[in-house]
Design an enzyme around this catalytic site. Sequence first.
Site, PDB file in Angstrom:
ATOM      1  N   ASP A   1     -14.107 -46.521 -62.777  1.00  0.00           N
ATOM      2  CA  ASP A   1     -13.824 -45.089 -62.712  1.00  0.00           C
ATOM      3  C   ASP A   1     -13.714 -44.581 -61.272  1.00  0.00           C
ATOM      4  OD1 ASP A   1     -13.507 -42.547 -64.056  1.00  0.00           O
ATOM      5  OD2 ASP A   1     -15.531 -42.017 -63.406  1.00  0.00           O
TER       6      ASP A   1
ATOM      7  N   VAL B   1       5.748 -40.178 -78.897  1.00  0.00           N
ATOM      8  CA  VAL B   1       6.204 -41.026 -77.784  1.00  0.00           C
ATOM      9  C   VAL B   1       6.775 -42.370 -78.230  1.00  0.00           C
ATOM     10  CG1 VAL B   1       4.699 -39.995 -76.040  1.00  0.00           C
ATOM     11  CG2 VAL B   1       3.868 -41.937 -77.379  1.00  0.00           C
TER      12      VAL B   1
ATOM     13  N   LYS C   1      -7.250 -34.724 -51.092  1.00  0.00           N
ATOM     14  CA  LYS C   1      -8.317 -33.864 -50.559  1.00  0.00           C
ATOM     15  C   LYS C   1      -8.114 -33.659 -49.057  1.00  0.00           C
ATOM     16  CE  LYS C   1     -11.773 -35.291 -53.972  1.00  0.00           C
ATOM     17  NZ  LYS C   1     -12.301 -34.158 -54.695  1.00  0.00           N
TER      18      LYS C   1
ATOM     19  N   ASP D   1      -3.951 -40.683 -56.922  1.00  0.00           N
ATOM     20  CA  ASP D   1      -5.388 -40.807 -56.725  1.00  0.00           C
ATOM     21  C   ASP D   1      -5.769 -39.478 -56.090  1.00  0.00           C
ATOM     22  OD1 ASP D   1      -7.918 -41.148 -55.438  1.00  0.00           O
ATOM     23  OD2 ASP D   1      -7.691 -43.292 -55.797  1.00  0.00           O
ATOM     24  N   HIS D   2      -6.430 -38.634 -56.847  1.00  0.00           N
ATOM     25  CA  HIS D   2      -6.576 -37.255 -56.349  1.00  0.00           C
ATOM     26  C   HIS D   2      -7.435 -37.176 -55.087  1.00  0.00           C
ATOM     27  CE1 HIS D   2     -10.388 -37.204 -58.588  1.00  0.00           C
ATOM     28  NE2 HIS D   2     -10.714 -36.117 -57.913  1.00  0.00           N
TER      29      HIS D   2
ATOM     30  N   SER E   1      -0.361 -30.631 -73.861  1.00  0.00           N
ATOM     31  CA  SER E   1      -1.402 -29.817 -74.505  1.00  0.00           C
ATOM     32  C   SER E   1      -2.790 -30.254 -74.031  1.00  0.00           C
ATOM     33  CB  SER E   1      -1.314 -29.976 -76.029  1.00  0.00           C
ATOM     34  OG  SER E   1      -1.581 -31.331 -76.369  1.00  0.00           O
TER      35      SER E   1
ATOM     36  N   GLU F   1     -22.323 -37.574 -57.705  1.00  0.00           N
ATOM     37  CA  GLU F   1     -22.080 -36.500 -58.669  1.00  0.00           C
ATOM     38  C   GLU F   1     -23.393 -36.094 -59.318  1.00  0.00           C
ATOM     39  OE1 GLU F   1     -18.186 -36.449 -60.829  1.00  0.00           O
ATOM     40  OE2 GLU F   1     -18.617 -38.591 -60.888  1.00  0.00           O
TER      41      GLU F   1
ATOM     42  N   GLY G   1       1.723 -35.065 -72.455  1.00  0.00           N
ATOM     43  CA  GLY G   1       0.317 -34.658 -72.504  1.00  0.00           C
ATOM     44  C   GLY G   1       0.213 -33.184 -72.127  1.00  0.00           C
TER      45      GLY G   1
ATOM     46  N   HIS H   1     -10.837 -44.433 -56.037  1.00  0.00           N
ATOM     47  CA  HIS H   1     -11.198 -43.484 -54.974  1.00  0.00           C
ATOM     48  C   HIS H   1     -11.903 -44.159 -53.791  1.00  0.00           C
ATOM     49  CE1 HIS H   1     -10.019 -40.876 -58.106  1.00  0.00           C
ATOM     50  NE2 HIS H   1     -11.168 -40.770 -58.721  1.00  0.00           N
TER      51      HIS H   1
ATOM     52  N   LEU I   1      -6.129 -32.247 -68.857  1.00  0.00           N
ATOM     53  CA  LEU I   1      -5.705 -32.350 -67.459  1.00  0.00           C
ATOM     54  C   LEU I   1      -4.611 -31.329 -67.147  1.00  0.00           C
ATOM     55  CD1 LEU I   1      -5.887 -34.190 -64.777  1.00  0.00           C
ATOM     56  CD2 LEU I   1      -3.650 -34.956 -65.560  1.00  0.00           C
ATOM     57  N   ALA I   2      -3.642 -31.239 -68.068  1.00  0.00           N
ATOM     58  CA  ALA I   2      -2.548 -30.285 -67.855  1.00  0.00           C
ATOM     59  C   ALA I   2      -3.103 -28.871 -67.729  1.00  0.00           C
ATOM     60  CB  ALA I   2      -1.548 -30.378 -69.008  1.00  0.00           C
TER      61      ALA I   2
HETATM   62  C1  BG6 Z   1     -12.431 -38.850 -61.592  1.00  0.00           C
HETATM   63  C2  BG6 Z   1     -13.416 -39.581 -62.454  1.00  0.00           C
HETATM   64  O1  BG6 Z   1     -11.398 -39.709 -61.194  1.00  0.00           O
HETATM   65  O2  BG6 Z   1     -13.085 -38.340 -60.444  1.00  0.00           O
HETATM   66  C3  BG6 Z   1     -14.562 -38.681 -62.851  1.00  0.00           C
HETATM   67  O3  BG6 Z   1     -12.760 -40.055 -63.618  1.00  0.00           O
HETATM   68  C4  BG6 Z   1     -15.182 -38.029 -61.635  1.00  0.00           C
HETATM   69  O4  BG6 Z   1     -15.544 -39.408 -63.569  1.00  0.00           O
HETATM   70  C5  BG6 Z   1     -14.121 -37.408 -60.748  1.00  0.00           C
HETATM   71  O5  BG6 Z   1     -16.070 -37.035 -62.088  1.00  0.00           O
HETATM   72  C6  BG6 Z   1     -14.719 -36.937 -59.429  1.00  0.00           C
HETATM   73  O6  BG6 Z   1     -13.769 -36.215 -58.713  1.00  0.00           O
HETATM   74  P1  BG6 Z   1     -14.192 -35.087 -57.693  1.00  0.00           P
HETATM   75  O7  BG6 Z   1     -12.920 -34.587 -57.109  1.00  0.00           O
HETATM   76  O8  BG6 Z   1     -14.931 -34.039 -58.469  1.00  0.00           O
HETATM   77  O9  BG6 Z   1     -15.100 -35.737 -56.694  1.00  0.00           O
END
Ligand code: BG6
Length: 492
Positions: free
Chosen positions: A235, A86, A182, A177-178, A14, A216, A12, A240, A17-18
């Site tokens: 989502d 792939v 944080k 899980d980003h 191109s 959001e 991925g 999260h 996210l990358a």
């Molecule tokens: C992502 C979701 O995992 O997290 C998005 O797919 C969401 O829909 C985003 O906008 C929110 O992340 P953050 O870091 O901006 O709070």
Amino acid sequence: RTDLAALFIIFGGSGDLAQRKLYPALFNLYQKGYLKEHFAVIGTARRPWSDEHYHEIIMTSLAGFEADETVKKTFASHFYYQSHDVTDAQHYETLKQLAAKLDDQYQLQQNRIYYMAMSPRFFGTIASHLGSEALLTADGFNRLIIEKPFGRDYDSAKILNDELTQTFEEDQIYRIDHYLGKEMIQNIMALRFGNGLLGAVWNKQFIDNVQITLAESVGVEDRAGYYETSGALRDMMQNHIMQVIGMLAMEMPVSFSAEDVQREKTRLFKSIQPYTPAEIKTNFVRAQYGETPVEGQTQPGYRQETNVAPASQTETFVAGKVLIDNERWCGVPFYVRTGKRLARKETQINIVFKKTGVNIFAPDKNDQSAVAPDVLTIFVEPEQGFALTLNGKKVGQGFELVPGQLAYQYNQQMLADSPEAYERLILEALNGDGTNFTHWRELAASWQFVDAIRKVWDADQTALPTYPIGSMGPKEATELVQSTGAEWIFDP
Ligand code: BG6
């Protein structure tokens, strides 16, 4: 600082996210000296790009950095592009040869990070081919970083996991899980386990309820294709929010290692009270943002957005009450909510403490309404820091209680030094530290919890309630919290 050696193979390469996250994160690691000479990146995708074109893409993704052009160009020279189907075994052979060549050229010690940053339907296929075409090296490390969504329910997640584990061991798999990258989410452990004061009151005896808000202001943007199949529950809640609950509620791990932390989170998830369908209906609320007049203009509701079905039943808001059946937490509601198009972008956690039994300052000692609860607020984003709201005496004659705040906000300089979530997590994966990644067992438990809700909702075709754009969701979310005598603390 050590100069880490590794080859990144990005599936991925191109993609969005990358370009938005991964290349800037790698560049930050490069500028800070974690990556120097001994790294290379192979970006793969279907389209036939040249290395030169790929370098232009890298340069564009670094446009926001003030760094010297020559530094950026030297960094970009470590990137190689490989057009890749792939599903075609032959293509993995080509990839393998390029990987071996770069391994020699940059002395990468056979260390490899395979990064899945493309459509999830190919994750399993890619992992199988990496195994069958023998891409994994014998001497270095081989780690797989995998993006969400990890399945769309427990069954599909299990199938995917079974596919991955044919090639990779659990401790080689880094499920991102980003939120766990944080600063303030990582800080929860410091607050809880680094303060005797808080440690002593972190339980049902002192805590009335816990509130987690992931709000959001943006809508579905151009992601309706994905979002229509997901909704806020999958989502944001499954990953999260569950992870934040895990950090707030798990027992103290034996050590700070991935194994011990993941074990405690798993135990916690297994202690979450499973709901009957009737309980789901009273304890979880879903809604959609509706068409809303804003300053004389009508803002489109979710159903009016491009690529959204006109009668879509996809929720853009979820609120719920989560209960944990263990000795520490039984009876303490964890209220959670998340939604698109809310009043503002803010992630905030509030730990609401129990009030004193009597209020000797009020005419009626039993009048609890005259006392505000003590609250520990964790500001996750955009402000970062924490605050403890306590009652004091209102200045002047008489004796009235007023809340005051002990606040600690991180300043601009501290925030500027704080690594972005992807930068932090990629470095942790390079160092072989899986503490802030999700173990399969955590994921399995969180899907099982979410699946039960999904099932009830999918069977109920009554139109979803709507909420106005710019609000904090439907009235049902307010009533949910009020039903136990509480209020949402975060109320912009
Ligand atoms: C992502 C979701 O995992 O997290 C998005 O797919 C969401 O829909 C985003 O906008 C929110 O992340 P953050 O870091 O901006 O709070």
